[in-house]
Design a protein around this motif. Structure first.
Motif, short mmCIF file in Angstrom:
data_model
loop_
_atom_site.label_atom_id
_atom_site.label_comp_id
_atom_site.label_asym_id
_atom_site.label_seq_id
_atom_site.Cartn_x
_atom_site.Cartn_y
_atom_site.Cartn_z
N VAL A 32 0.81 -1.22 0.00
CA VAL A 32 0.00 0.00 0.00
C VAL A 32 0.85 1.27 0.00
O VAL A 32 1.79 1.40 0.79
CB VAL A 32 -0.94 0.01 1.23
CG1 VAL A 32 -1.78 1.29 1.24
CG2 VAL A 32 -1.84 -1.22 1.23
N THR A 33 0.48 2.21 -0.87
CA THR A 33 1.01 3.56 -0.84
C THR A 33 -0.07 4.49 -0.34
O THR A 33 -1.17 4.55 -0.91
CB THR A 33 1.48 4.02 -2.23
OG1 THR A 33 2.53 3.17 -2.69
CG2 THR A 33 2.01 5.45 -2.17
N VAL A 34 0.22 5.19 0.75
CA VAL A 34 -0.72 6.12 1.36
C VAL A 34 -0.45 7.52 0.79
O VAL A 34 0.62 8.08 0.98
CB VAL A 34 -0.55 6.13 2.89
CG1 VAL A 34 -1.56 7.07 3.54
CG2 VAL A 34 -0.68 4.72 3.45
N LEU A 35 -1.43 8.06 0.12
CA LEU A 35 -1.30 9.37 -0.53
C LEU A 35 -2.17 10.39 0.19
O LEU A 35 -3.36 10.16 0.40
CB LEU A 35 -1.72 9.29 -2.00
CG LEU A 35 -0.98 8.27 -2.87
CD1 LEU A 35 -1.61 8.19 -4.24
CD2 LEU A 35 0.49 8.63 -2.98
N ASP A 36 -1.57 11.53 0.54
CA ASP A 36 -2.34 12.54 1.26
C ASP A 36 -1.54 13.85 1.26
O ASP A 36 -0.32 13.84 1.11
CB ASP A 36 -2.60 12.11 2.71
CG ASP A 36 -3.87 12.72 3.29
OD1 ASP A 36 -4.84 11.97 3.49
OD2 ASP A 36 -3.89 13.94 3.53
N ILE A 37 -2.25 14.96 1.44
CA ILE A 37 -1.54 16.24 1.59
C ILE A 37 -0.99 16.39 3.00
O ILE A 37 -0.11 17.21 3.24
CB ILE A 37 -2.46 17.44 1.25
CG1 ILE A 37 -3.71 17.44 2.12
CG2 ILE A 37 -2.84 17.42 -0.23
CD1 ILE A 37 -4.56 18.70 1.96
N GLN A 38 -1.49 15.57 3.93
CA GLN A 38 -0.98 15.56 5.30
C GLN A 38 0.11 14.49 5.39
O GLN A 38 -0.16 13.35 5.79
CB GLN A 38 -2.10 15.27 6.29
CG GLN A 38 -3.27 16.25 6.22
CD GLN A 38 -4.36 15.87 7.20
OE1 GLN A 38 -4.29 16.17 8.39
NE2 GLN A 38 -5.38 15.19 6.71
N LEU A 39 1.31 14.84 5.01
CA LEU A 39 2.36 13.85 4.88
C LEU A 39 2.72 13.18 6.20
O LEU A 39 2.92 11.96 6.25
CB LEU A 39 3.62 14.48 4.26
CG LEU A 39 4.78 13.51 4.01
CD1 LEU A 39 4.34 12.34 3.14
CD2 LEU A 39 5.96 14.24 3.38
N GLU A 40 2.82 13.94 7.28
CA GLU A 40 3.20 13.35 8.56
C GLU A 40 2.19 12.30 9.02
O GLU A 40 2.56 11.23 9.51
CB GLU A 40 3.38 14.43 9.63
CG GLU A 40 4.62 15.29 9.43
CD GLU A 40 4.86 16.23 10.60
OE1 GLU A 40 4.12 16.12 11.61
OE2 GLU A 40 5.78 17.06 10.51
N ARG A 41 0.93 12.60 8.87
CA ARG A 41 -0.10 11.64 9.25
C ARG A 41 -0.07 10.44 8.32
O ARG A 41 -0.28 9.29 8.76
CB ARG A 41 -1.48 12.30 9.22
CG ARG A 41 -1.64 13.42 10.24
CD ARG A 41 -3.08 13.85 10.39
NE ARG A 41 -3.88 12.78 10.98
CZ ARG A 41 -4.95 12.99 11.74
NH1 ARG A 41 -5.33 14.23 12.00
NH2 ARG A 41 -5.64 12.00 12.22
N ALA A 42 0.19 10.68 7.05
CA ALA A 42 0.29 9.57 6.10
C ALA A 42 1.47 8.67 6.45
O ALA A 42 1.40 7.44 6.36
CB ALA A 42 0.43 10.11 4.68
#
Length: 255
Positions: A32-42
């Motif tokens: 899985v690759t987690v994509l988000d604008i909130q990088l730290e949470r991702a």
């Protein structure tokens, strides 16, 4: 689709439905690759599952292309894209202060609809250029939208959200037909009232009132239940071109 070892992209994967989906798919063996604008949470989510976290603004073509390329370099071509990035803002089309500003409408549609389409066009192109993962049926991949029951029962003050989710529901069968010759499926899940970080901002009494409006089970939906459905859809290759409601039989009231 066999998920063991399969590269997967989850947008909006830093929290809520996206986070639950990333965790569940990883538990099924996906890469899985987690994509988000909130990088730290991702990154926090990715660390829990041994996955990859990348900053991605789904509404920005360059950002989306860079994220998909980085994920491809690490895990290979993604065979499943789960579009969970989204949001909304309540506002009447004509309120006490006059017409709704176009910027408010555009912002929500840009995130929910244009963002999902942007990711889908790029991920689907990658899938179509790859070898089939199922040599018998010729399946190459699956793109999945997070729609909403609001696509069918739009509430007062939710024009932008309803329009964007309704468009995703309509796109599902169109993309399934267009992508069929290349062996790429298109599906959508339409969740009802779920226990998400956004809902947690409401007072407990309001949360309980929402839960009480659901016929059965009389509670809010759990993100894990959404994630389980995504996994089931991925593994059942005969599911294609459909929008599946997961809502406890709720039908939204006008307000």
């Amino acid at each position: 689709m066999e998920l063991q070892g399969t590269p997967v992209l989850v947008t909006g994967g830093a929290q809520g439905l996206g986070e639950a989906t990333a965790l569940h798919l990883a538990a099924l063996g996906a890469r899985v690759t987690v994509l988000d604008i909130q990088l730290e949470r991702a990154q926090a989510v990715a660390e829990r599952i041994g996955g990859l976290a990348l900053h991605c603004d789904v509404t920005d073509p360059a950002s989306a292309e860079a994220a998909i390329a980085a994920a491809r370099a690490r895990h290979g071509v993604a065979r499943l894209l789960v579009n969970c990035a989204g949001g909304g803002a309540a506002r009447r089309v004509v309120g006490k202060d006059g017409p709704m500003p176009m910027a408010d409408f555009i912002k929500v549609v840009n995130l929910n609809l244009f963002g999902a389409f942007n990711m889908t066009r790029l991920a689907a192109a990658d899938m179509m250029g790859a070898e089939p993962i199922d040599p018998v049926n010729g399946e190459r991949g699956l793109v999945l939208f997070t729609a909403s029951v609001a696509a069918f029962e739009g509430q007062v003050g939710q024009a932008a959200y309803t329009a964007s989710k309704g468009a995703l529901a309509a796109l599902t069968i169109q993309l399934a037909r267009e992508f069929a010759p290349q062996g790429v499926r298109a599906m959508a899940v339409a969740p009802g009232i779920f226990h998400t970080p956004l809902l947690e901002t409401l007072p407990l009494a309001a949360q309980q009132a929402l839960a009480d409006s659901i016929p059965f089970p009389r509670r809010l939906g759990l993100p894990q239940e959404f994630a389980q459905l995504v996994g089931d859809i991925a593994r059942n290759s005969y599911l294609n071109g459909e929008v599946i409601r997961i809502d406890g039989a709720v039908r939204l009231a006008p307000r």
